[in-house]
Design a protein around this motif. Structure first.
Motif, PDB file in Angstrom:
ATOM      1  N   GLY A   8      26.090  39.812 139.363  1.00 39.20           N
ATOM      2  CA  GLY A   8      26.139  41.244 139.607  1.00 39.20           C
ATOM      3  C   GLY A   8      26.934  41.964 138.537  1.00 39.20           C
ATOM      4  N   ASN A   9      28.101  41.401 138.196  1.00 42.86           N
ATOM      5  CA  ASN A   9      28.916  42.034 137.159  1.00 42.86           C
ATOM      6  C   ASN A   9      28.209  42.004 135.811  1.00 42.86           C
ATOM      7  OD1 ASN A   9      30.963  42.592 138.950  1.00 42.86           O
ATOM      8  ND2 ASN A   9      32.091  40.698 138.527  1.00 42.86           N
ATOM      9  N   SER A  10      27.506  40.896 135.559  1.00 37.54           N
ATOM     10  CA  SER A  10      26.760  40.782 134.300  1.00 37.54           C
ATOM     11  C   SER A  10      25.664  41.832 134.223  1.00 37.54           C
ATOM     12  CB  SER A  10      26.153  39.383 134.183  1.00 37.54           C
ATOM     13  OG  SER A  10      25.342  39.297 133.025  1.00 37.54           O
ATOM     14  N   GLY A  11      24.965  42.071 135.369  1.00 40.19           N
ATOM     15  CA  GLY A  11      23.900  43.072 135.389  1.00 40.19           C
ATOM     16  C   GLY A  11      24.436  44.460 135.147  1.00 40.19           C
ATOM     17  N   ARG A  12      25.576  44.776 135.820  1.00 41.92           N
ATOM     18  CA  ARG A  12      26.169  46.099 135.633  1.00 41.92           C
ATOM     19  C   ARG A  12      26.654  46.284 134.210  1.00 41.92           C
ATOM     20  NH1 ARG A  12      27.966  45.090 140.943  1.00 41.92           N
ATOM     21  NH2 ARG A  12      29.908  44.165 140.206  1.00 41.92           N
ATOM     22  N   GLY A  13      27.226  45.208 133.667  1.00 47.97           N
ATOM     23  CA  GLY A  13      27.694  45.287 132.289  1.00 47.97           C
ATOM     24  C   GLY A  13      26.548  45.501 131.317  1.00 47.97           C
ATOM     25  N   GLY A  14      25.403  44.849 131.613  1.00 46.86           N
ATOM     26  CA  GLY A  14      24.237  45.010 130.749  1.00 46.86           C
ATOM     27  C   GLY A  14      23.723  46.434 130.765  1.00 46.86           C
ATOM     28  N   ILE A  15      23.680  47.036 131.958  1.00 49.01           N
ATOM     29  CA  ILE A  15      23.216  48.415 132.071  1.00 49.01           C
ATOM     30  C   ILE A  15      24.175  49.365 131.361  1.00 49.01           C
ATOM     31  CG2 ILE A  15      22.917  50.322 133.707  1.00 49.01           C
ATOM     32  CD1 ILE A  15      21.618  48.355 135.626  1.00 49.01           C
ATOM     33  N   THR A  16      25.483  49.105 131.505  1.00 47.30           N
ATOM     34  CA  THR A  16      26.480  49.944 130.837  1.00 47.30           C
ATOM     35  C   THR A  16      26.306  49.899 129.326  1.00 47.30           C
ATOM     36  OG1 THR A  16      28.057  49.565 132.629  1.00 47.30           O
ATOM     37  CG2 THR A  16      28.940  50.352 130.530  1.00 47.30           C
ATOM     38  N   ARG A  17      26.053  48.705 128.798  1.00 44.09           N
ATOM     39  CA  ARG A  17      25.860  48.579 127.344  1.00 44.09           C
ATOM     40  C   ARG A  17      24.610  49.329 126.890  1.00 44.09           C
ATOM     41  NH1 ARG A  17      27.693  43.344 128.503  1.00 44.09           N
ATOM     42  NH2 ARG A  17      25.569  42.535 128.637  1.00 44.09           N
ATOM     43  N   VAL A  18      23.541  49.218 127.671  1.00 47.42           N
ATOM     44  CA  VAL A  18      22.301  49.917 127.302  1.00 47.42           C
ATOM     45  C   VAL A  18      22.507  51.423 127.341  1.00 47.42           C
ATOM     46  CG1 VAL A  18      19.896  50.329 127.944  1.00 47.42           C
ATOM     47  CG2 VAL A  18      20.827  48.024 128.070  1.00 47.42           C
ATOM     48  N   LEU A  19      23.234  51.911 128.348  1.00 45.37           N
ATOM     49  CA  LEU A  19      23.502  53.340 128.450  1.00 45.37           C
ATOM     50  C   LEU A  19      24.297  53.840 127.249  1.00 45.37           C
ATOM     51  CD1 LEU A  19      24.349  53.723 132.250  1.00 45.37           C
ATOM     52  CD2 LEU A  19      22.434  54.784 131.054  1.00 45.37           C
ATOM     53  N   ALA A  20      25.302  53.063 126.831  1.00 49.92           N
ATOM     54  CA  ALA A  20      26.111  53.460 125.683  1.00 49.92           C
ATOM     55  C   ALA A  20      25.262  53.495 124.414  1.00 49.92           C
ATOM     56  CB  ALA A  20      27.285  52.497 125.518  1.00 49.92           C
ATOM     57  N   LYS A  21      24.408  52.507 124.255  1.00 49.70           N
ATOM     58  CA  LYS A  21      23.535  52.453 123.084  1.00 49.70           C
ATOM     59  C   LYS A  21      22.518  53.585 123.121  1.00 49.70           C
ATOM     60  CE  LYS A  21      20.782  49.187 120.381  1.00 49.70           C
ATOM     61  NZ  LYS A  21      20.177  47.829 120.344  1.00 49.70           N
ATOM     62  N   LEU A  22      22.056  53.901 124.323  1.00 47.00           N
ATOM     63  CA  LEU A  22      21.079  54.980 124.495  1.00 47.00           C
ATOM     64  C   LEU A  22      21.680  56.310 124.032  1.00 47.00           C
ATOM     65  CD1 LEU A  22      18.918  55.471 127.683  1.00 47.00           C
ATOM     66  CD2 LEU A  22      19.989  57.394 126.557  1.00 47.00           C
ATOM     67  N   GLU A  23      22.904  56.594 124.493  1.00 44.50           N
ATOM     68  CA  GLU A  23      23.561  57.844 124.110  1.00 44.50           C
ATOM     69  C   GLU A  23      23.742  57.927 122.604  1.00 44.50           C
ATOM     70  OE1 GLU A  23      27.177  58.117 126.280  1.00 44.50           O
ATOM     71  OE2 GLU A  23      26.199  58.284 128.241  1.00 44.50           O
ATOM     72  N   ALA A  24      24.066  56.808 121.980  1.00 50.83           N
ATOM     73  CA  ALA A  24      24.243  56.795 120.523  1.00 50.83           C
ATOM     74  C   ALA A  24      22.916  57.060 119.817  1.00 50.83           C
ATOM     75  CB  ALA A  24      24.822  55.453 120.089  1.00 50.83           C
ATOM     76  N   SER A  25      21.827  56.533 120.347  1.00 49.23           N
ATOM     77  CA  SER A  25      20.512  56.734 119.742  1.00 49.23           C
ATOM     78  C   SER A  25      20.095  58.199 119.826  1.00 49.23           C
ATOM     79  CB  SER A  25      19.470  55.846 120.431  1.00 49.23           C
ATOM     80  OG  SER A  25      19.755  54.478 120.229  1.00 49.23           O
ATOM     81  N   VAL A  26      20.345  58.833 120.977  1.00 50.87           N
ATOM     82  CA  VAL A  26      20.008  60.245 121.129  1.00 50.87           C
ATOM     83  C   VAL A  26      20.836  61.089 120.172  1.00 50.87           C
ATOM     84  CG1 VAL A  26      20.105  62.234 122.689  1.00 50.87           C
ATOM     85  CG2 VAL A  26      19.248  60.033 123.523  1.00 50.87           C
ATOM     86  N   ALA A  27      22.141  60.786 120.083  1.00 50.21           N
ATOM     87  CA  ALA A  27      23.035  61.556 119.220  1.00 50.21           C
ATOM     88  C   ALA A  27      22.635  61.464 117.754  1.00 50.21           C
ATOM     89  CB  ALA A  27      24.476  61.075 119.406  1.00 50.21           C
ATOM     90  N   SER A  28      22.105  60.298 117.354  1.00 44.29           N
ATOM     91  CA  SER A  28      21.724  60.097 115.956  1.00 44.29           C
ATOM     92  C   SER A  28      20.285  60.531 115.678  1.00 44.29           C
ATOM     93  CB  SER A  28      21.899  58.627 115.570  1.00 44.29           C
ATOM     94  OG  SER A  28      21.022  57.804 116.326  1.00 44.29           O
ATOM     95  N   GLY A  29      19.571  60.984 116.720  1.00 42.41           N
ATOM     96  CA  GLY A  29      18.200  61.430 116.532  1.00 42.41           C
ATOM     97  C   GLY A  29      17.178  60.313 116.506  1.00 42.41           C
ATOM     98  N   ASN A  30      17.574  59.117 116.935  1.00 47.64           N
ATOM     99  CA  ASN A  30      16.637  57.990 116.986  1.00 47.64           C
ATOM    100  C   ASN A  30      15.940  58.017 118.351  1.00 47.64           C
ATOM    101  OD1 ASN A  30      15.225  55.607 116.824  1.00 47.64           O
ATOM    102  ND2 ASN A  30      16.958  54.385 116.060  1.00 47.64           N
ATOM    103  N   TYR A  31      15.002  58.962 118.493  1.00 42.56           N
ATOM    104  CA  TYR A  31      14.407  59.218 119.799  1.00 42.56           C
ATOM    105  C   TYR A  31      13.469  58.095 120.255  1.00 42.56           C
ATOM    106  CZ  TYR A  31      16.256  63.860 118.916  1.00 42.56           C
ATOM    107  OH  TYR A  31      17.087  64.914 118.640  1.00 42.56           O
ATOM    108  N   TYR A  32      12.806  57.456 119.339  1.00 40.99           N
ATOM    109  CA  TYR A  32      11.916  56.361 119.733  1.00 40.99           C
ATOM    110  C   TYR A  32      12.721  55.246 120.402  1.00 40.99           C
ATOM    111  CZ  TYR A  32       8.831  52.326 119.515  1.00 40.99           C
ATOM    112  OH  TYR A  32       8.099  51.216 119.850  1.00 40.99           O
ATOM    113  N   GLU A  33      13.818  54.856 119.759  1.00 41.11           N
ATOM    114  CA  GLU A  33      14.655  53.792 120.332  1.00 41.11           C
ATOM    115  C   GLU A  33      15.218  54.230 121.682  1.00 41.11           C
ATOM    116  OE1 GLU A  33      17.578  50.901 118.167  1.00 41.11           O
ATOM    117  OE2 GLU A  33      18.712  52.720 118.709  1.00 41.11           O
ATOM    118  N   ALA A  34      15.656  55.478 121.767  1.00 38.51           N
ATOM    119  CA  ALA A  34      16.210  55.984 123.031  1.00 38.51           C
ATOM    120  C   ALA A  34      15.155  55.953 124.130  1.00 38.51           C
ATOM    121  CB  ALA A  34      16.733  57.398 122.831  1.00 38.51           C
ATOM    122  N   HIS A  35      13.936  56.344 123.783  1.00 34.27           N
ATOM    123  CA  HIS A  35      12.853  56.350 124.765  1.00 34.27           C
ATOM    124  C   HIS A  35      12.612  54.945 125.302  1.00 34.27           C
ATOM    125  CE1 HIS A  35       8.309  57.063 125.649  1.00 34.27           C
ATOM    126  NE2 HIS A  35       9.037  57.142 126.741  1.00 34.27           N
TER     127      HIS A  35
END
Length: 340
Positions: A8-35
């Motif tokens: 469970g902790n591993s799953g939550r940690g995985g989602i947290t990492r993806v969310l952080a990476k997602l926000e970085a992709s949007v901020a940098s304009g990498n919309y395909y990766e964010a999508h």
């Protein structure tokens, strides 16, 4: 720590990492990766039945993309919002209808995926409202969007299904004044009133008529005598339905105003159905259609009372918003297809 807790902790940690990476992709304009990451999170949340988190994520993501004019990605996430609503047990239907309206308002009329989104949203609203034509609020929001874009035909269609007589009447006043000829003032209101009655929306029809006649500058009154005979016919028809009038009264009314009703050939089919629904009229018989075929024809007309319970949704095609009066060919591509 148990293996279950670790997973469970591993799953939550995985989602947290993806969310952080997602926000970085949007901020940098990498919309395909964010999508792609939004879609990854969608599958994870749905798989874990975390529908509330999934809905909020997709809605915010769709808003983010649409605000940045990433139409394809934004509409895709909006469609996934509908998909998640269909899978979930979300009870706050009005909130999500409003949110779907916000998303639709941000989509471009030129986006090819927009029609799919509208169709899916209306279908979902039909399922949750037990109304096969779709939730009236959804139609009202779509009508406003179409009207603001100048898509008069689709706006008229959705206003007809919105169960909002005041807004429908106001729309018709604007439409008549800006798109029609003075001689067509009565035609604009008559057709939609007959269509509303075929949908058994008697209260809404009365509200629409009262709003239109009160606020249209060429009428400016809500009761007879009207200068235009067709308005008198509609007024007396609504009163006859309200007072449970007899079939003889209905027939006499139609005969009295026959010259005005003959101005639009489509009125005949609406009046046939209104006669059956409200006045106990028998389905019309075709001459020379006796025997087996005659019986089939009769049964076909006997089913007219139930037609609106099985009406197909009108295809949401992009149409020109240019004008003329209610009798032009373009104006026939409206809700009358549901009423035939």
């Amino acid at each position: 720590m148990s293996a279950t807790t670790e997973r469970g902790n591993s799953g939550r940690g995985g989602i947290t990492r993806v969310l952080a990476k997602l926000e970085a992709s949007v901020a940098s304009g990498n919309y395909y990766e964010a999508h792609q990451m939004y879609r990854t999170l969608y599958f994870r949340y749905v798989g874990q039945k975390k529908f509330t988190e999934c809905l909020d994520l997709l809605y915010n993501g769709a808003i983010t993309f649409l605000n940045r004019n990433q139409q394809s990605s934004g509409i895709d996430l909006a469609i996934l919002v509908v998909d998640t609503l269909e899978k979930s047990q979300e009870k706050n239907h009005e909130l999500w209808i409003q949110r779907m309206g916000e998303l639709l308002a941000k989509t471009s009329p030129a986006a090819v995926e927009r029609e799919t989104l509208i169709t899916r949203a209306v279908k979902w609203s039909a399922d949750i409202s037990k109304n096969q034509l779709g939730h009236p609020l959804m139609h009202k929001l779509i009508a406003r969007i179409m009207w603001s874009e100048g898509n008069i035909e689709l706006a008229r269609h959705h206003y007809l299904l919105s169960r909002d007589g005041v807004s429908c009447g106001e729309m018709l006043v604007h439409l008549s004044r800006n798109k029609g000829y003075p001689s067509e003032t009565d035609l604009f209101i008559a057709q939609i009133i007959l269509q509303q009655l075929c949908l058994k929306e008697t209260k809404i029809a009365s509200e629409t008529f009262e709003t239109y006649t009160k606020y249209h500058p060429k009428i400016a009154r809500t009761e007879p005598p009207f200068v235009m005979p067709l308005l008198n016919f509609i007024f007396f028809l609504l009163k006859a339905i309200e007072t449970n009038g007899k079939l003889a009264m209905f027939k006499a009314l139609c005969d009295l105003y026959k010259a005005s009703l003959d101005r639009d050939p489509s009125y005949e089919k609406y009046l046939q159905k209104i006669g059956i629904i409200f006045f106990g009229a028998q389905p019309p018989q075709q001459p020379g259609m006796g025997g087996l075929f005659g019986n089939l024809f009769t049964r076909m007309f006997q089913s007219m009372n139930e037609e609106e319970d099985a009406m197909p949704q009108q295809q949401h095609q992009q149409q020109s918003g240019s004008g003329g009066g209610p009798n032009t060919r373009s104006r026939r591509n409206d809700a009358s297809s549901e009423l035939d």
